[in-house]
Design a protein around this motif. Structure first.
Motif, PDB file in Angstrom:
ATOM      1  N   ILE A 186     -20.913 -39.686  28.629  1.00  0.00           N
ATOM      2  CA  ILE A 186     -21.407 -40.052  29.950  1.00  0.00           C
ATOM      3  C   ILE A 186     -20.744 -41.385  30.294  1.00  0.00           C
ATOM      4  O   ILE A 186     -21.002 -42.396  29.669  1.00  0.00           O
ATOM      5  CB  ILE A 186     -22.947 -40.198  29.983  1.00  0.00           C
ATOM      6  N   TYR A 187     -19.859 -41.337  31.256  1.00  0.00           N
ATOM      7  CA  TYR A 187     -19.123 -42.532  31.652  1.00  0.00           C
ATOM      8  C   TYR A 187     -19.997 -43.415  32.533  1.00  0.00           C
ATOM      9  O   TYR A 187     -21.038 -42.983  33.024  1.00  0.00           O
ATOM     10  CB  TYR A 187     -17.835 -42.135  32.372  1.00  0.00           C
ATOM     11  N   PRO A 188     -19.558 -44.651  32.764  1.00  0.00           N
ATOM     12  CA  PRO A 188     -20.340 -45.538  33.627  1.00  0.00           C
ATOM     13  C   PRO A 188     -20.557 -44.920  35.006  1.00  0.00           C
ATOM     14  O   PRO A 188     -19.716 -44.168  35.505  1.00  0.00           O
ATOM     15  CB  PRO A 188     -19.470 -46.793  33.732  1.00  0.00           C
TER      16      PRO A 188
ATOM     17  N   GLY B  78     -15.940 -35.544  29.831  1.00  0.00           N
ATOM     18  CA  GLY B  78     -17.129 -36.342  30.063  1.00  0.00           C
ATOM     19  C   GLY B  78     -17.689 -36.110  31.447  1.00  0.00           C
ATOM     20  O   GLY B  78     -17.199 -35.284  32.204  1.00  0.00           O
ATOM     21  N   VAL B  79     -18.722 -36.852  31.741  1.00  0.00           N
ATOM     22  CA  VAL B  79     -19.427 -36.732  33.010  1.00  0.00           C
ATOM     23  C   VAL B  79     -19.418 -38.103  33.686  1.00  0.00           C
ATOM     24  O   VAL B  79     -19.702 -39.113  33.049  1.00  0.00           O
ATOM     25  CB  VAL B  79     -20.880 -36.275  32.776  1.00  0.00           C
ATOM     26  N   VAL B  80     -19.101 -38.105  34.967  1.00  0.00           N
ATOM     27  CA  VAL B  80     -19.108 -39.350  35.735  1.00  0.00           C
ATOM     28  C   VAL B  80     -20.204 -39.240  36.797  1.00  0.00           C
ATOM     29  O   VAL B  80     -20.025 -38.562  37.810  1.00  0.00           O
ATOM     30  CB  VAL B  80     -17.744 -39.605  36.424  1.00  0.00           C
TER      31      VAL B  80
ATOM     32  N   LEU C 245     -14.031 -47.547  37.938  1.00  0.00           N
ATOM     33  CA  LEU C 245     -13.082 -46.424  37.943  1.00  0.00           C
ATOM     34  C   LEU C 245     -11.906 -46.695  37.006  1.00  0.00           C
ATOM     35  O   LEU C 245     -11.438 -45.782  36.311  1.00  0.00           O
ATOM     36  CB  LEU C 245     -12.591 -46.164  39.364  1.00  0.00           C
ATOM     37  N   ASN C 246     -11.437 -47.933  36.955  1.00  0.00           N
ATOM     38  CA  ASN C 246     -10.349 -48.279  36.038  1.00  0.00           C
ATOM     39  C   ASN C 246     -10.790 -48.143  34.581  1.00  0.00           C
ATOM     40  O   ASN C 246     -10.011 -47.671  33.736  1.00  0.00           O
ATOM     41  CB  ASN C 246      -9.833 -49.690  36.314  1.00  0.00           C
ATOM     42  N   GLU C 247     -12.024 -48.543  34.277  1.00  0.00           N
ATOM     43  CA  GLU C 247     -12.555 -48.389  32.918  1.00  0.00           C
ATOM     44  C   GLU C 247     -12.594 -46.915  32.522  1.00  0.00           C
ATOM     45  O   GLU C 247     -12.196 -46.550  31.408  1.00  0.00           O
ATOM     46  CB  GLU C 247     -13.976 -48.957  32.827  1.00  0.00           C
ATOM     47  N   ILE C 248     -13.068 -46.088  33.426  1.00  0.00           N
ATOM     48  CA  ILE C 248     -13.149 -44.646  33.152  1.00  0.00           C
ATOM     49  C   ILE C 248     -11.749 -44.075  32.949  1.00  0.00           C
ATOM     50  O   ILE C 248     -11.512 -43.296  32.018  1.00  0.00           O
ATOM     51  CB  ILE C 248     -13.890 -43.921  34.289  1.00  0.00           C
ATOM     52  N   ALA C 249     -10.816 -44.462  33.783  1.00  0.00           N
ATOM     53  CA  ALA C 249      -9.438 -43.963  33.667  1.00  0.00           C
ATOM     54  C   ALA C 249      -8.837 -44.328  32.324  1.00  0.00           C
ATOM     55  O   ALA C 249      -8.182 -43.500  31.677  1.00  0.00           O
ATOM     56  CB  ALA C 249      -8.582 -44.506  34.797  1.00  0.00           C
ATOM     57  N   LYS C 250      -9.059 -45.567  31.853  1.00  0.00           N
ATOM     58  CA  LYS C 250      -8.530 -45.978  30.562  1.00  0.00           C
ATOM     59  C   LYS C 250      -9.129 -45.164  29.434  1.00  0.00           C
ATOM     60  O   LYS C 250      -8.424 -44.762  28.499  1.00  0.00           O
ATOM     61  CB  LYS C 250      -8.802 -47.464  30.330  1.00  0.00           C
ATOM     62  N   LYS C 251     -10.417 -44.877  29.508  1.00  0.00           N
ATOM     63  CA  LYS C 251     -11.064 -44.066  28.471  1.00  0.00           C
ATOM     64  C   LYS C 251     -10.509 -42.642  28.461  1.00  0.00           C
ATOM     65  O   LYS C 251     -10.273 -42.064  27.408  1.00  0.00           O
ATOM     66  CB  LYS C 251     -12.578 -44.053  28.671  1.00  0.00           C
TER      67      LYS C 251
END
Length: 79
Positions: free
Chosen positions: A35-37, A5-7, A68-74
Protein backbone atom coordinates in the motif's frame (compact mmCIF):
# COMPACT_ATOMS: atom_id res chain seq x y z
CA UNK A 1 -0.18 -12.10 -12.29
CA UNK A 2 1.48 -9.89 -9.68
CA UNK A 3 0.27 -6.55 -8.43
CA UNK A 4 2.94 -3.94 -7.72
CA UNK A 5 0.77 -2.28 -5.13
CA UNK A 6 -2.17 -0.05 -4.43
CA UNK A 7 -2.16 3.74 -4.54
CA UNK A 8 -5.04 5.23 -2.56
CA UNK A 9 -6.10 8.44 -4.29
CA UNK A 10 -8.28 11.43 -3.47
CA UNK A 11 -7.67 10.78 0.21
CA UNK A 12 -9.06 13.22 2.74
CA UNK A 13 -7.73 12.31 6.17
CA UNK A 14 -9.77 15.06 7.79
CA UNK A 15 -12.97 13.03 7.59
CA UNK A 16 -14.01 9.87 9.38
CA UNK A 17 -15.03 8.34 6.05
CA UNK A 18 -11.60 9.04 4.57
CA UNK A 19 -9.84 7.46 7.53
CA UNK A 20 -12.16 4.45 7.52
CA UNK A 21 -11.69 3.94 3.78
CA UNK A 22 -7.92 4.05 4.10
CA UNK A 23 -8.00 1.61 6.99
CA UNK A 24 -10.18 -0.78 4.96
CA UNK A 25 -7.81 -0.54 2.00
CA UNK A 26 -4.83 -1.30 4.23
CA UNK A 27 -6.54 -4.25 5.93
CA UNK A 28 -7.98 -5.82 2.80
CA UNK A 29 -5.39 -5.12 0.13
CA UNK A 30 -2.07 -5.32 1.98
CA UNK A 31 -2.21 -9.07 1.35
CA UNK A 32 -2.22 -8.40 -2.40
CA UNK A 33 0.59 -5.85 -2.62
CA UNK A 34 2.23 -2.88 -1.01
CA UNK A 35 0.00 0.00 0.00
CA UNK A 36 1.78 3.09 -1.25
CA UNK A 37 1.44 6.53 0.32
CA UNK A 38 -1.93 8.16 -0.22
CA UNK A 39 -2.42 10.85 -2.82
CA UNK A 40 -4.32 13.68 -1.14
CA UNK A 41 -7.45 15.16 -2.59
CA UNK A 42 -6.48 18.45 -4.22
CA UNK A 43 -7.87 20.73 -6.89
CA UNK A 44 -4.34 21.09 -8.27
CA UNK A 45 -4.79 17.97 -10.44
CA UNK A 46 -7.82 19.52 -12.15
CA UNK A 47 -6.01 22.84 -12.55
CA UNK A 48 -3.02 21.14 -14.16
CA UNK A 49 -5.26 19.08 -16.42
CA UNK A 50 -7.07 22.20 -17.56
CA UNK A 51 -3.69 23.64 -18.57
CA UNK A 52 -2.79 20.34 -20.33
CA UNK A 53 0.21 19.80 -18.09
CA UNK A 54 1.26 17.16 -15.62
CA UNK A 55 1.08 18.39 -12.04
CA UNK A 56 4.87 18.24 -11.70
CA UNK A 57 5.22 20.87 -14.43
CA UNK A 58 2.17 22.91 -13.50
CA UNK A 59 3.06 23.20 -9.81
CA UNK A 60 6.23 21.32 -8.86
CA UNK A 61 5.92 22.46 -5.23
CA UNK A 62 2.55 20.78 -4.69
CA UNK A 63 2.92 18.15 -1.91
CA UNK A 64 1.35 15.49 -4.13
CA UNK A 65 4.33 15.71 -6.51
CA UNK A 66 6.71 14.56 -3.78
CA UNK A 67 4.43 11.62 -2.95
CA UNK A 68 4.12 10.64 -6.61
CA UNK A 69 7.91 10.75 -6.99
CA UNK A 70 8.31 8.49 -3.94
CA UNK A 71 5.87 5.99 -5.41
CA UNK A 72 7.61 6.09 -8.80
CA UNK A 73 10.99 5.36 -7.20
CA UNK A 74 9.56 2.39 -5.31
CA UNK A 75 7.96 1.00 -8.46
CA UNK A 76 11.15 1.50 -10.48
CA UNK A 77 13.06 -0.49 -7.86
CA UNK A 78 10.77 -3.52 -8.18
CA UNK A 79 12.42 -6.66 -9.54
Amino acid sequence: MKIAGVVPTMHDGRTIQGSMSLQAIQEQLSKVGEIYPTIPRTIAFADASQEHQPLALYNSRNPAVKILNEIAKKIEALP
